[in-house]
Design a protein around this motif. Structure first.
Motif: not given
Lengths: 229, 308
Positions: B12, B16, B147-153, B155
């Motif tokens: 992640s 990011m 923001s755009w949350q792609i997975t839980s960790t 964004e």
């Protein structure tokens, strides 16, 4: 068509052309001959507005162009094929010709140019810097013709070109003159080439014309004497 | 240094930081594009390039204020107007500077550097006098927040993605302009042989002015994009000018693809290293890398190969 009146050209303080007088008729091919350092290239550069004119005038169909910048002279009807050809090496062949279209406003390379130089059509997407010397010479002429000139200036077109291609070039230049009805001014050291194409030969020595003769009556040995070192 | 993170955490982080790097890449690229045009095409080292960018940023700030006060209904779309205003303002100033300063110095490249550096100081003080020494920030329209949350960790901020998309469009536009348009062809001809370009009928003075104005205008757009990710101060341009030059030189001054590739490399290595070490260490490591590569390839990453 082209009139040079009392032209004086200088690099800084040292004058190279001393009050040169010459006239080129419509449809005429004139060769300026002379040894190295006699002012041929300087004369061409001055006609093109690259070297500084200190006195005198240059007229093209009675229009005074002495004060104009290079690009305005092109618009007035002059075109220039410099010594060493000076094509734009990192641009394609087609783009090189297109730079000549700037003053005409045309967008596409006219067909008649590719008809004159079929080899350029085959190579139009290649980088111009990768062409052979003879091909680059053709490209430089094509680029000059693209601006639809009334007077075409060629500075030592035979330099660094094979003898067989030189003969071919003489034939081509005459064809261009006949089909497009323009005047050609060529500076040359090779007498056979000059005699082959020119209607009139002018010999330049130390920035002045010392001999002028039309081809019909020319005395070859006399001109050759001027050219020998 | 990597021990405290689990494998999925690390993944992640890389993603990011990768995105953060992409946003940095976008600002670098927009800055470097303008510079690459001016430096690569004209050989002029424009030390005031950062100030042209900040001019764009201030124009964006002013436009946002105007919309806030007089056209609140249209506020969500102010950014697009601001970008055009920023481009025009910077391009206009650029054309004026070219006429007043640069055009007189083409034969003295080092003096250009000094002159534009002086210009940058003048502009900085001008900004300070007009807008104050404190940094200003624009208010983002609501759709750019969040923001755009792609997975839980993982964004990704929306404003960052917008800047990236904008950069892609501008870069494509510049590439088209340089390689397909008449102006672009004339610019390239002038670059390769100024005297000869004049002798085939190109008005080199006009082309120089247009090129310089275009480069400055793109810097203005860069400034506009810059307001999306940072706040604007009179000297903020200084922070970016060195990096932008680095990008241009590293990429090979006359190559657009080189500029893109080098902006990418430099920003990615910076942003990834920044997470694991400190900001200045990342800067140092990147600089060392660039210096070593430039020693091996002084002409930059991408240089056109032709017979001359």
């Amino acid at each position: 068509m082209l009139a040079i009146e009392g032209l004086r050209v200088a690099y800084g303080e040292s004058e190279v052309i001393h009050g040169l007088e010459a006239e080129v008729a419509p449809n005429e091919i004139v060769a300026f001959m002379g040894r190295n350092g006699m002012g041929k290239t300087t004369l061409m550069k001055a006609l093109m507005g690259i070297a500084r004119t200190t006195a005198g005038a240059v007229r093209i169909s009675d229009r005074d162009i002495t004060a104009l910048k290079s690009h305005q002279r092109v618009a007035a009807g002059l075109a220039y094929v410099p010594q060493g050809r000076m094509i734009f090496p990192a641009m394609t062949v087609e783009e090189n010709i297109e730079t000549g279209l700037t003053v005409t406003g045309e967008r596409e390379v006219p067909k008649d140019i590719y008809e004159l130089f079929p080899v350029l059509l085959d190579m139009r997407r290649r980088k111009a810097g990768n062409l052979s010397g003879g091909q680059q010479q053709q490209l430089a002429i094509a680029r000059a013709l693209a601006s639809r000139p009334k007077v075409l200036l060629l500075d030592e077109p035979t330099e660094g070109i094979q003898p067989s291609i030189i003969r071919e070039m003489a034939r081509m230049l005459k064809k261009i003159r006949d089909t497009r009805g323009l005047s050609i001014v060529v500076s040359e050291q090779v007498l056979s080439f000059a005699l082959d194409i020119a209607d009139r030969v002018l010999v330049l020595e130390n920035g002045e014309i010392v001999h002028s003769e039309s081809r019909a009556t020319i005395d070859e040995t006399k001109v050759a004497n001027f050219l020998s070192v | 240094m990597l021990g405290d993170y689990s494998l999925s955490d690390l993944g992640s982080i890389f993603v990011m930081q990768g995105f953060a790097g992409l946003i940095l890449f976008s600002v670098f690229l927009l800055m470097a594009l303008g510079l690459a045009i001016i430096f690569g095409q004209m050989g002029v080292i424009n030390m005031a390039h950062g100030e042209f960018m900040i001019l764009g940023a201030y124009m964006t700030y002013l436009t946002s204020k105007l919309f806030e006060t007089y056209l609140p209904a249209l506020f969500p779309g102010y950014f697009f107007v601001a970008m055009i205003v920023a481009f025009l303002a910077a391009a206009l100033l650029g054309a004026m500077v070219e006429w007043a300063l640069i055009s007189r110095l083409y034969k003295r490249p080092l003096d250009t550097m000094l002159a534009t550096w002086g210009l940058s100081l003048i502009l900085q003080q001008l900004y300070r006098s007009i807008f104050g020494a404190r940094e200003v920030g624009v208010e983002l329209p609501p759709w750019m927040l969040g923001s755009w949350q792609i997975t839980s960790t993982i964004e990704v901020p929306i404003n960052g993605m917008f800047v990236m998309a904008l950069t892609a469009v501008i870069t494509a536009g510049v590439a088209l302009l340089i390689y397909k348009s008449r102006l672009g062809r004339q610019v390239r001809a002038v670059v390769q042989n100024r005297v000869m370009a004049g002798a085939v009928g190109i008005d080199t003075q006009k082309v120089d002015r247009a090129t310089f104005a275009l480069g400055c205008g793109i810097a203005g757009i860069a400034g506009s994009a810059f307001t999306m990710v940072g706040s604007t101060g009179p000297t903020a341009g200084q922070l970016y000018i060195v990096d932008s030059f680095l990008v241009v030189v590293f990429g090979g001054a006359q190559s657009l693809i080189g500029t893109i590739a080098s902006a990418f490399t430099i920003s990615q290595s910076r942003s990834t290293l920044e997470f694991f070490t400190s900001g200045s260490m990342a800067q140092v490591a990147t600089l060392i890398g660039v210096v070593v590569i430039l020693m091996l390839r002084p002409q930059g990453l991408f240089a056109t190969k032709v017979r001359r």
